[in-house]
Design an enzyme around this catalytic site. Structure first.
Site, PDB file in Angstrom:
ATOM      1  CE  LYS A 144     -22.515 -16.228 -28.502  1.00 58.67           C
ATOM      2  NZ  LYS A 144     -21.810 -17.388 -27.954  1.00 58.67           N
ATOM      3  CG  HIS A 187     -19.968 -10.380 -33.740  1.00 64.65           C
ATOM      4  ND1 HIS A 187     -20.707 -11.099 -34.645  1.00 64.65           N
ATOM      5  CD2 HIS A 187     -18.871 -11.137 -33.488  1.00 64.65           C
ATOM      6  CE1 HIS A 187     -20.082 -12.227 -34.925  1.00 64.65           C
ATOM      7  NE2 HIS A 187     -18.960 -12.271 -34.242  1.00 64.65           N
ATOM      8  CE  LYS A 193     -13.983  -2.072 -22.402  1.00 66.12           C
ATOM      9  NZ  LYS A 193     -13.066  -1.631 -21.331  1.00 66.12           N
ATOM     10  CE  LYS A 244      -9.612 -12.173 -32.344  1.00 67.28           C
ATOM     11  NZ  LYS A 244     -10.410 -13.231 -31.689  1.00 67.28           N
ATOM     12  CD  GLN A 274     -19.099 -15.083 -25.295  1.00 68.40           C
ATOM     13  OE1 GLN A 274     -19.720 -15.889 -25.940  1.00 68.40           O
ATOM     14  NE2 GLN A 274     -17.882 -14.706 -25.638  1.00 68.40           N
TER      15      GLN A 274
END
Length: 420
Positions: free
Chosen positions: A108, A166, A259, A262, A303
């Site tokens: 990214k 990630h 943290k 969804k 993002q």
């Protein structure tokens, strides 16, 4: 685009058929027309068939006059044992430098900027230690559920899907020592040192949750177990928060908070560096007793609406002495007119150019799994029940208690939300 599409073709075959890969090899040779060419296999397939494809492609469809590389898409196993077995299987047919373990988040634009921000600005590098930084936060949230991935997701959960790869890889980039050079191996060496210095994750430093159905404005949103592909008694977490520590001289005692979840209130990914308050702060009366409000914070929004901004304090114009919190900002859409390339575009180009810098090495993968495997096994063996949270909320209530345990507030919970 038309020129590119003319070079594309489709060839079908079975994953485990060497005969079919021989046919693919012949088809490739027709297109290569005797030129010295490299071959790059991109395995966007279920992990349980990685080895079959690598075996067949290596034995029957490798480049005979160039080099052969293989991109392996996550997830790389479910724990230390399965990850090690997968690595052993791949290395039966490939060398380490032929394997490109892809994690698109590492490419990214804002993640790529981390090392530039740290190592090319005198303003930040001297502050990058326990002496000036109070905590770091790595936050990932999505405002939707599993979106058709229920079968896969229920086997892996949010910890394996997001936190263990990630967020942990971004943490390693943020916390690593200055590498000897920008060469791939030098950077990956420093990332591995960070992972090896980290304290094993404890259950008391983890909160897990699972989203439930929720009705808002007359609209009912389904919970995780309401999907027909998910068992009604599923304990798979759709939210996880954790506090980790790096036991080295630079970061001793600094909490690193993560943290990921969804079906939360917003879609965002950001990194927050919260600095310590100024010793003997002259203006503490303006902030009351809570000196945490008087600290600076560096925020990297990955993002959406990419930005880097630094929260500073300034005087509000007027006759009185009133302080305000303002942002020094680099808002990408306003500063740069160019379209920001997609992360997968960048990684594919890196693989074509044989740049391994942001791909994960096998010992880095081992280090990441060693941190999380004991905890994952404990969660499954003890059948720990996730805390339920309504769709569209900020997640489990216990997440706040976890942060307060280390005298930290989640940075994304304040009223401030910068807009460029």
């Amino acid at each position: 685009m038309d020129q590119f599409l003319k070079r594309c073709f489709y060839h079908s075959g079975q994953y485990d058929s060497e005969e079919h890969f021989v046919e693919l090899d012949q088809k490739l040779k027709e297109h290569e027309a005797g030129r010295i060419t490299n071959r790059l296999f991109y395995l966007s397939i279920p992990p349980n068939i990685f080895i079959d494809v690598v075996k067949c492609s290596s034995l029957s469809a490798s480049s005979s006059i160039g080099c052969t590389r293989v991109i392996v898409k996550k997830t790389f196993g479910r724990d230390s044992e399965s990850s090690a077995a997968l690595t052993r299987g791949l290395k039966q047919y490939l060398e380490e430098d032929q394997i490109f373990r892809i994690d698109h988040y590492l490419r990214k634009e804002l993640v790529e900027n981390i090392s530039v921000l740290r190592f090319s600005n005198l303003l930040f590098e001297p502050l990058w230690s326990r002496q000036y930084i109070r905590n770091m936060q790595f936050i990932f949230s999505e405002d939707f559920g599993t979106e058709g991935r229920e079968g896969y997701f229920d086997s892996y959960g949010i910890i394996r899907d997001i936190t263990q790869n990630h967020l942990l890889q971004i943490l390693a980039l943020f916390a690593m020592e200055t590498p000897v050079s920008l060469d791939a191996e030098d950077i990956r060496n420093e990332k591995v040192k960070v992972l090896r210095s980290m304290r094993p994750l404890q259950l008391e430093n983890m909160v897990i949750g699972q989203f439930r159905s929720h009705t808002k404005n007359g609209v009912t949103y389904r919970g995780y177990v309401d999907d027909k592909m998910v068992p009604k008694d599923s304990l798979t977490p759709t939210f996880a928060a954790a506090v980790l520590f790096i036991d080295n001289a630079r970061w001793d005692g600094v909490p690193f908070l993560m943290k990921a979840g969804k079906a939360l209130h917003a879609r965002t990914a950001e990194i927050r560096v919260q600095f310590r308050h100024v010793p003997g702060y002259l203006y503490k009366r303006s902030f009351g007793k809570d000196l945490d409000q008087a600290t600076n914070e560096l925020v990297i929004r990955v993002q959406p609406d990419e930005a880097i901004y630094l929260k500073i304090h300034d005087k509000v114009p007027g006759l009185g002495m009133r302080l305000d919190c303002s942002n020094l900002n680099l808002h990408y859409a306003a500063r740069y007119s160019k379209e920001i390339p997609d992360a997968c575009e960048r990684l594919l180009l890196d693989a074509i150019q044989e740049k391994q810098r942001l791909f994960i090495r096998s010992d880095g993968l081992d280090g990441a799994w060693k941190l999380f495997t004991p905890l994952l096994k404990e969660l499954e063996e003890k059948k720990i029940t996730p805390e339920l949270y309504p769709c569209g909320s900020r997640g489990p209530v216990r997440t706040h208690h976890l942060a307060e345990k280390y005298n930290v507030q989640w940075g994304d919970l304040g009223t401030e939300h910068y807009q460029g």
